[in-house]
Design a protein around this motif. Structure first.
Motif, PDB file in Angstrom:
ATOM      1  N   TRP A 205     -76.502  54.166 118.262  1.00  0.00           N
ATOM      2  CA  TRP A 205     -76.314  52.994 118.560  1.00  0.00           C
ATOM      3  C   TRP A 205     -77.721  52.129 120.173  1.00  0.00           C
ATOM      4  O   TRP A 205     -77.183  51.615 120.998  1.00  0.00           O
ATOM      5  CB  TRP A 205     -75.243  52.611 119.043  1.00  0.00           C
ATOM      6  N   LYS A 206     -77.964  52.750 120.155  1.00  0.00           N
ATOM      7  CA  LYS A 206     -78.879  52.880 121.807  1.00  0.00           C
ATOM      8  C   LYS A 206     -80.271  51.894 121.361  1.00  0.00           C
ATOM      9  O   LYS A 206     -80.726  52.520 119.570  1.00  0.00           O
ATOM     10  CB  LYS A 206     -79.919  53.970 122.433  1.00  0.00           C
ATOM     11  N   ARG A 234     -80.571  44.604 126.286  1.00  0.00           N
ATOM     12  CA  ARG A 234     -79.176  46.160 126.297  1.00  0.00           C
ATOM     13  C   ARG A 234     -79.419  46.205 124.206  1.00  0.00           C
ATOM     14  O   ARG A 234     -79.661  45.649 123.862  1.00  0.00           O
ATOM     15  CB  ARG A 234     -78.672  45.205 126.622  1.00  0.00           C
ATOM     16  N   PRO A 235     -78.494  47.351 124.237  1.00  0.00           N
ATOM     17  CA  PRO A 235     -78.033  47.521 123.214  1.00  0.00           C
ATOM     18  C   PRO A 235     -76.738  46.661 122.132  1.00  0.00           C
ATOM     19  O   PRO A 235     -76.167  46.063 123.753  1.00  0.00           O
ATOM     20  CB  PRO A 235     -77.265  48.873 122.776  1.00  0.00           C
ATOM     21  N   THR A 236     -77.090  46.542 121.294  1.00  0.00           N
ATOM     22  CA  THR A 236     -76.728  45.295 120.731  1.00  0.00           C
ATOM     23  C   THR A 236     -75.026  45.414 120.564  1.00  0.00           C
ATOM     24  O   THR A 236     -74.418  44.546 121.173  1.00  0.00           O
ATOM     25  CB  THR A 236     -76.770  44.548 119.312  1.00  0.00           C
ATOM     26  N   THR A 237     -74.897  46.144 120.162  1.00  0.00           N
ATOM     27  CA  THR A 237     -73.221  46.783 120.171  1.00  0.00           C
ATOM     28  C   THR A 237     -73.333  48.466 121.013  1.00  0.00           C
ATOM     29  O   THR A 237     -73.724  49.566 120.713  1.00  0.00           O
ATOM     30  CB  THR A 237     -73.017  47.374 118.875  1.00  0.00           C
ATOM     31  N   PRO A 238     -72.499  47.865 122.063  1.00  0.00           N
ATOM     32  CA  PRO A 238     -72.648  49.461 122.638  1.00  0.00           C
ATOM     33  C   PRO A 238     -71.416  49.832 122.285  1.00  0.00           C
ATOM     34  O   PRO A 238     -70.848  50.350 121.590  1.00  0.00           O
ATOM     35  CB  PRO A 238     -71.892  48.295 124.554  1.00  0.00           C
ATOM     36  N   LYS A 239     -71.422  51.462 123.158  1.00  0.00           N
ATOM     37  CA  LYS A 239     -71.465  52.915 122.375  1.00  0.00           C
ATOM     38  C   LYS A 239     -69.190  52.728 122.304  1.00  0.00           C
ATOM     39  O   LYS A 239     -68.834  52.394 123.593  1.00  0.00           O
ATOM     40  CB  LYS A 239     -70.988  53.997 122.609  1.00  0.00           C
TER      41      LYS A 239
END
Length: 239
Positions: A205-206, A234-239
């Motif tokens: 996800w990173k 930043r990542p599109t979708t955070p963990k």
């Protein structure tokens, strides 16, 4: 773009993680890369791997250098110029992190964080400035979203990365008089070996190192009249 071919980039901390991902991306554009690491053995191993994977004629060269030592940085620059003739691009990537409350942090951990993450980019710029003046080159620092967002236990790391962001923005105003471009990239979570992590499927996800590499290539290909001086990613979708 053909104009990038046969140029030379110096990448501090280029043996793994973000620095290695940037080196791969630049080699694929025909740019020679000089990667530095604290030990020659580690740097040579990374350069050998890079050279085995490139097919565009560009070469990777390994140099032992410690960004905390100005003389070491000057020697790295001399070796790069001796090998490739000039330095066109510099990516100040070397960094580390010590985390904990101010009560837990040791004086040595504080000093190592500041010297590596903040003094390092300053020494790197000072050591490469004459070359960048000649080539009207590009200097890029790798900061962090921690350079604008503070968090508990991050006093040393936050201080260093807030400093890198401010240093890059201020120095950019100094060096653009020479036709030198300067930017800072501020990533969020990246899948690297940072702080003892071993990248695997849990890090999918990173942001990936090759994503930062592509971003550097995009900056180098930007029309010279335009300068994205500070980039948050930043990542599109955070963990």
């Amino acid at each position: 773009m053909e104009k990038l071919k046969n140029k030379t980039a110096l990448i501090t901390g280029g043996t793994k993680g973000i620095g290695y991902g940037i080196a791969e991306a630049l080699l694929n554009e025909g740019i020679n890369v000089v990667i530095t690491g604290r030990t020659l053995k580690t740097a040579e191993k990374a350069a050998e791997k890079l050279n085995s994977n490139t097919t565009d004629g560009a070469k990777a060269m390994a140099v032992e250098a410690d960004v905390r030592n100005y003389d070491s940085q000057q020697k790295a620059v001399s070796k790069a110029v001796e090998q490739f003739g000039s330095i066109d691009f510099v990516i100040a990537n070397a960094g580390l992190g010590h985390f904990g409350s101010v009560e837990e942090l040791t004086a040595e951990q504080w000093q190592e964080t500041i010297e590596t993450n903040l003094t390092g980019p300053f020494f790197t710029l000072k050591a490469t400035l004459d070359q960048l003046k000649k080539t009207k080159g590009y200097y890029i620092t790798i900061s962090s979203l921690a350079g604008t967002n503070f968090f508990k236990g991050g006093s040393a790391y936050n201080a260093s990365k807030f400093g890198v962001t401010g240093f890059t923005q201020a120095a950019m105003l100094d060096v653009r008089d020479y036709g030198i471009k300067m930017s800072t990239i501020m990533p969020g979570s990246v899948s690297t070996q940072f702080n003892g992590n071993e990248p695997d499927d849990k890090d999918a996800w990173k942001i990936q190192p090759e994503d930062i590499g592509q971003m550097v290539v995009d900056l180098l290909k930007m029309n010279p009249r335009t300068l994205p001086s500070k980039i948050e990613v930043r990542p599109t979708t955070p963990k």
